[in-house]
Design a protein around this motif. Structure first.
Motif, mmCIF file in Angstrom:
data_model
loop_
_atom_site.group_PDB
_atom_site.id
_atom_site.type_symbol
_atom_site.label_atom_id
_atom_site.label_comp_id
_atom_site.label_asym_id
_atom_site.label_seq_id
_atom_site.Cartn_x
_atom_site.Cartn_y
_atom_site.Cartn_z
ATOM 1 N N GLU A 114 22.006 -0.850 -15.456
ATOM 2 C CA GLU A 114 21.365 0.041 -14.540
ATOM 3 C C GLU A 114 19.934 0.307 -14.154
ATOM 4 O OE1 GLU A 114 21.719 4.561 -16.483
ATOM 5 O OE2 GLU A 114 24.075 4.292 -15.589
ATOM 6 N N ILE A 115 19.284 -0.677 -14.988
ATOM 7 C CA ILE A 115 18.297 -0.523 -14.639
ATOM 8 C C ILE A 115 17.653 -1.653 -12.713
ATOM 9 C CG2 ILE A 115 15.293 -1.912 -14.995
ATOM 10 C CD1 ILE A 115 16.111 -0.512 -17.667
ATOM 11 N N LEU A 116 19.051 -2.780 -13.524
ATOM 12 C CA LEU A 116 18.543 -3.961 -12.321
ATOM 13 C C LEU A 116 19.802 -3.418 -11.710
ATOM 14 C CD1 LEU A 116 18.192 -7.291 -14.846
ATOM 15 C CD2 LEU A 116 17.109 -6.075 -13.695
ATOM 16 N N PHE A 155 16.880 -0.584 -4.602
ATOM 17 C CA PHE A 155 15.990 -0.737 -3.648
ATOM 18 C C PHE A 155 15.054 -2.044 -3.818
ATOM 19 C CE2 PHE A 155 18.061 2.954 -6.208
ATOM 20 C CZ PHE A 155 18.475 3.877 -4.933
ATOM 21 N N GLU A 156 15.086 -2.129 -4.820
ATOM 22 C CA GLU A 156 12.909 -3.003 -4.938
ATOM 23 C C GLU A 156 13.817 -4.338 -4.116
ATOM 24 O OE1 GLU A 156 10.872 -1.990 -5.715
ATOM 25 O OE2 GLU A 156 11.196 -0.419 -7.235
ATOM 26 N N GLY A 183 4.163 -0.514 1.867
ATOM 27 C CA GLY A 183 2.635 -1.255 2.757
ATOM 28 C C GLY A 183 1.819 -2.700 1.562
ATOM 29 N N SER A 184 2.045 -2.519 -0.023
ATOM 30 C CA SER A 184 1.498 -3.578 -0.508
ATOM 31 C C SER A 184 2.756 -4.740 -0.861
ATOM 32 C CB SER A 184 1.799 -2.330 -2.125
ATOM 33 O OG SER A 184 2.857 -2.555 -2.603
ATOM 34 N N GLY A 185 3.941 -4.569 -0.518
ATOM 35 C CA GLY A 185 3.976 -5.509 -0.517
ATOM 36 C C GLY A 185 4.504 -6.295 -2.089
ATOM 37 N N THR A 186 4.738 -5.745 -3.100
ATOM 38 C CA THR A 186 4.886 -5.861 -4.969
ATOM 39 C C THR A 186 6.388 -5.665 -4.528
ATOM 40 O OG1 THR A 186 3.982 -3.596 -4.844
ATOM 41 C CG2 THR A 186 2.458 -5.565 -4.695
ATOM 42 N N ASN A 187 6.855 -5.563 -4.071
ATOM 43 C CA ASN A 187 8.413 -5.254 -4.587
ATOM 44 C C ASN A 187 9.285 -6.325 -5.853
ATOM 45 O OD1 ASN A 187 8.288 -3.321 -2.041
ATOM 46 N ND2 ASN A 187 10.742 -3.472 -2.976
ATOM 47 N N LEU A 188 8.615 -8.035 -5.859
ATOM 48 C CA LEU A 188 9.115 -8.823 -6.139
ATOM 49 C C LEU A 188 8.204 -8.965 -7.828
ATOM 50 C CD1 LEU A 188 9.779 -12.211 -4.616
ATOM 51 C CD2 LEU A 188 11.423 -10.537 -5.296
ATOM 52 N N ALA A 189 6.913 -8.219 -7.271
ATOM 53 C CA ALA A 189 6.764 -7.694 -9.244
ATOM 54 C C ALA A 189 7.184 -6.384 -9.979
ATOM 55 C CB ALA A 189 4.896 -7.093 -8.199
ATOM 56 N N THR A 190 7.028 -5.935 -9.173
ATOM 57 C CA THR A 190 8.364 -4.403 -9.620
ATOM 58 C C THR A 190 9.416 -5.345 -10.481
ATOM 59 O OG1 THR A 190 7.392 -3.026 -8.187
ATOM 60 C CG2 THR A 190 8.862 -2.138 -9.110
ATOM 61 N N THR A 191 10.393 -6.237 -9.643
ATOM 62 C CA THR A 191 11.142 -6.333 -10.078
ATOM 63 C C THR A 191 10.845 -7.241 -11.111
ATOM 64 O OG1 THR A 191 11.903 -7.026 -8.074
ATOM 65 C CG2 THR A 191 12.976 -8.284 -9.829
ATOM 66 N N PRO A 227 5.428 -10.782 -0.047
ATOM 67 C CA PRO A 227 5.782 -9.716 1.000
ATOM 68 C C PRO A 227 7.589 -10.030 1.177
ATOM 69 C CG PRO A 227 4.323 -9.367 1.696
ATOM 70 C CD PRO A 227 4.368 -10.745 1.144
ATOM 71 N N LEU A 228 8.741 -9.539 0.503
ATOM 72 C CA LEU A 228 9.786 -9.194 0.436
ATOM 73 C C LEU A 228 10.192 -9.982 2.093
ATOM 74 C CD1 LEU A 228 11.819 -6.703 -0.988
ATOM 75 C CD2 LEU A 228 11.914 -9.046 -1.852
ATOM 76 N N ASP A 229 10.124 -9.566 2.890
ATOM 77 C CA ASP A 229 9.941 -10.085 4.437
ATOM 78 C C ASP A 229 9.217 -11.203 4.513
ATOM 79 O OD1 ASP A 229 7.014 -8.532 4.411
ATOM 80 O OD2 ASP A 229 8.080 -7.770 6.137
ATOM 81 N N GLN A 230 8.866 -11.584 3.792
ATOM 82 C CA GLN A 230 7.373 -13.432 4.317
ATOM 83 C C GLN A 230 8.346 -14.509 3.805
ATOM 84 O OE1 GLN A 230 3.845 -13.322 4.246
ATOM 85 N NE2 GLN A 230 3.268 -10.472 4.910
#
Length: 695
Positions: free
Chosen positions: A583-585, A591-592, A600-608, A659-662
């Motif tokens: 479930e975590i991944l 979401f991530e 706004g931080s663009g750190t979703n990959l860090a959270t991943t 960031p993901l969008d970049q």
């Protein structure tokens, strides 16, 4: 459907034309020498060969259906290799024999005429049966590869119909065709298809456990290519090339293609040795072996037909030859098909657990489980000595019947009925012989998860203590008005929280306060009820002042402090641990990696990356239980974890996280694809470690 039909179309066209030309030559030879009355003997042999081929395909199908999962993989892998061998031999045989096929068959027909009816039937039977058996085996392999039968069977049918039409046209001299070139082109195509079948067969053998290296990937394009896209499906269906291939698959594919195609091309280029005394039909050699068929069919002169012998009815031999392979196949299927007992009904209750259960046959079985009690019940098919589970049904309501499918092998079997709030009962055991070894799931009791649960709770307690220190530092940054430092400290604290994902279920309402999303709130990110890490992220990266964020930081620090205080007393369901491994991944992908949580931080990959670390910690405490049940699961999972981890880490630049969008579109697809594959690899863990009640 065309991608799944094309390989079967090619084999149907090629094999059908070969068999059709052989039959045409046999028929034309009899016509030329005035033996039309012997034609039924040719058709009898052909019909017997067709019946044998269809029966062979049926036996393959029913045999595979009655094997266990690993045995099916091994069976399919071995037959795929055999199919590749047959097709390779067929391609080279026709290339070598095309020019002399007509003359060879004429000699056999003349010899058969002197020996009697049986010899002619046998000649036509053997000539066609080879092609038919090859077609059945290769078609069965294609159906297994495609995972469904409609496309491959339709492709084969179209190929066979087209080959029939071509043979009729060649026989009637209504069609001219350079068969040497035809067999060269189709032979090269079949070599490419066979290389893919070889790769698929090797993968089957790896998944069955007979061959190692199943988690060592040479090609992994799951992130670059969508495996369900039309182009990926087309390539996979026609060539058996997939977006992920192991080292063994690639080596086998490349080696076969290089060696066999080189030999085939060299054989085509090498000029055929000219005969010492050219036959009168030599000018038509470019169309061999059709030329003898055409000249024979156009021969105007016919000798008187020999008289037909009287005695037994003419229909006896054809009926026997066609019926025998069908009957034999039916006997084989009936003897091996364990589904004969599939309609048996087995009672489930405290008083009648297992009533109606008799010694089953080996193979796949379908049991109708009927709850005759007054309580909702769980029911397991188990080995009574070890408790290993072969099949189960949960939540079987009183008075209802549900089917339970299980593969039966050699060993002891019994039913375990576990009524809700009642007494667990195990039925009398039966002993099965003559079957293969069937893999069962070693049951997990609640006590088995106690050690891993204690270890994980200790990890969470330490993580929460560190988190409290980090959020208090973040709070101090905001109070001091140092928002640049607050951004860096926010990321540190947020990643710490993200690494504790398996414990979210015990955090209760505090999880929503500490890391809740603004979804569903009236004013979204500016709603007064939006709090926690994501609310603070929004303010820090949208230019809000320290004064505006002071209350948010204070509330976050207070909620974390309360969580640190409450967690040791929270009830942590042991059964949640195996579920969280997946479930975590799953939440990460939802979401991530969609950017849904980015404020706004663009750190979703860090959270991943933090979620990966949390999953790895959970797998570490579960490893002893998993190794006892299926060691290969963690081998595949660890390889997948490394793939995703490497892809995510590459997005961390010296200046910060991308960031993901970049991200380049290909890179983002690659991360999503690798994460999706990792989820597939993780999916067996909850079932392997599900808590099952004992008697």
């Amino acid at each position: 459907m065309w991608d799944e039909a094309f390989p079967s179309f090619l084999i149907g066209l090629r094999e059908g034309l070969e068999a059709g030309l052989i039959v045409s030559i046999l028929v034309a030879t009899l016509v030329r020498f005035g033996h039309r009355a012997r034609l039924p003997q040719v058709w009898t042999g052909v019909a017997a060969a067709v019946a044998l081929s269809l029966s062979f395909g049926a036996v393959l199908t029913f045999t595979a259906a009655n094997l266990s999962g690993h045995a099916q993989e091994a069976f399919g892998g071995v037959l795929s290799l055999i199919a590749v061998g047959f097709v390779t031999a067929m391609v080279f045989w026709m290339r070598r024999s095309a020019r002399t096929l007509s003359a060879d068959l004429k000699e056999k027909v003349q010899a058969s005429l002197a020996m009697g009816a049986g010899a002619l039937v046998l000649t036509s039977f053997l000539a066609v049966a080879r092609e038919g058996l090859e077609t059945s085996l290769f078609l069965w392999t294609n159906v297994r590869t495609a995972g469904e039968s409609t496309g491959p069977l339709l492709g084969a049918a179209v190929g066979l119909l087209l080959s029939t039409g071509l043979c009729w046209g060649l026989y009637r001299r209504a069609l001219k065709m350079n068969l040497t070139r035809f067999f060269t082109i189709t032979g090269a195509g079949l070599i490419v298809v066979a290389a893919g079948v070889l790769g698929y067969g090797l993968r089957d053998l790896q998944e069955s456990g007979l061959v190692g290296g199943g988690s060592t990937y040479a090609v992994d394009l799951s992130g670059h290519l969508d495996a369900s896209s039309w182009y990926a499906t087309l390539v996979q269906g026609t060539l058996n090339l997939t977006v992920t291939m192991t080292v063994l698959q690639v080596l086998g594919y490349v080696a076969y293609l290089c060696v066999v195609m080189t030999l085939f091309v060299e054989g085509v280029r090498r000029p055929a040795s000219a005969p010492s005394a050219p036959a009168p039909s030599a000018p038509a050699a470019s169309a061999a072996p059709a030329a003898p068929v055409a000249s024979a069919a156009s021969e105007p002169k016919e000798e008187p037909a020999e008289p037909v012998r009287s005695g037994r009815p003419r229909w006896v031999v054809p009926v026997v030859l066609v019926t025998v392979p069908v009957v034999v196949a039916g006997v084989v299927i009936a003897a091996s098909d364990g589904k004969k007992d599939s309609s048996s009904t087995v009672s489930v209750s405290e008083a009648e657990c297992g009533h109606g259960f008799t010694t089953p046959l080996p193979g796949q079985q379908v049991f109708q489980m009927h709850n005759t009690g007054d309580k909702v019940s769980e029911v397991y098919l188990v080995n009574p000595g070890t408790g290993a589970v072969y099949g189960e049904i949960e939540g079987l309501a009183p008075g209802t019947t549900r089917a339970l499918t299980a593969t039966i092998g050699s060993g002891d079997y019994a039913w375990r009925c576990v009524p809700t709030g009642g007494k667990s009962v195990t039925s009398a055991a039966v002993h099965v012989t003559g079957g293969a070894q069937v893999k069962a799931v070693k049951p997990v009791a609640e006590d088995d998860l106690k050690g891993p649960l204690d270890a994980y709770k200790d990890y969470v307690n330490k993580g929460l203590a560190t988190l409290l220190t980090e959020t208090q530092k973040l709070q101090a940054d905001v109070h001091a008005g140092d928002l640049a430092t607050a951004k860096a400290d926010w990321l540190t604290a947020h990643l710490r929280y993200a690494s504790l994902g398996a414990a979210y279920g015990t955090f209760a309402d505090l999880d929503g306060k500490i890391d809740g999303r603004p979804d569903g709130l009236a004013d979204k990110a500016r709603d007064k009820d939006f709090s926690g890490f994501l609310r603070l992220e929004y303010g820090l990266w949208h230019g809000q002042s320290a004064e505006e964020l002071t209350g948010v930081a204070d509330q976050l620090s207070g909620d974390v402090a309360k969580l640190v205080q409450d967690f040791p007393g929270q009830q942590f369901d042991p059964g949640d641990l195996p579920l969280r491994a997946h479930e975590i991944l799953e939440n990460t992908l939802q979401f991530e990696l969609t950017g849904d949580t980015d404020q706004g931080s663009g750190t979703n990959l860090a959270t991943t990356q933090a979620n990966l670390a949390g999953t790895q910690e959970l797998l570490t405490v579960l490893q002893p239980l998993l190794d006892e049940r299926d060691p290969q699961v963690l081998v595949r999972v660890n390889a997948g974890m490394k793939r995703v981890g490497d892809l995510v880490a590459a997005a961390h630049k010296p200046e910060g996280w991308t960031p993901l969008d970049q991200l380049p579109a290909d890179t983002r697809r690659q991360i999503n694809g690798a994460t999706g594959q990792l989820l597939e690899d993780l999916s067996p863990i909850p079932a392997l470690l599900e808590i099952r009640k004992a008697a």
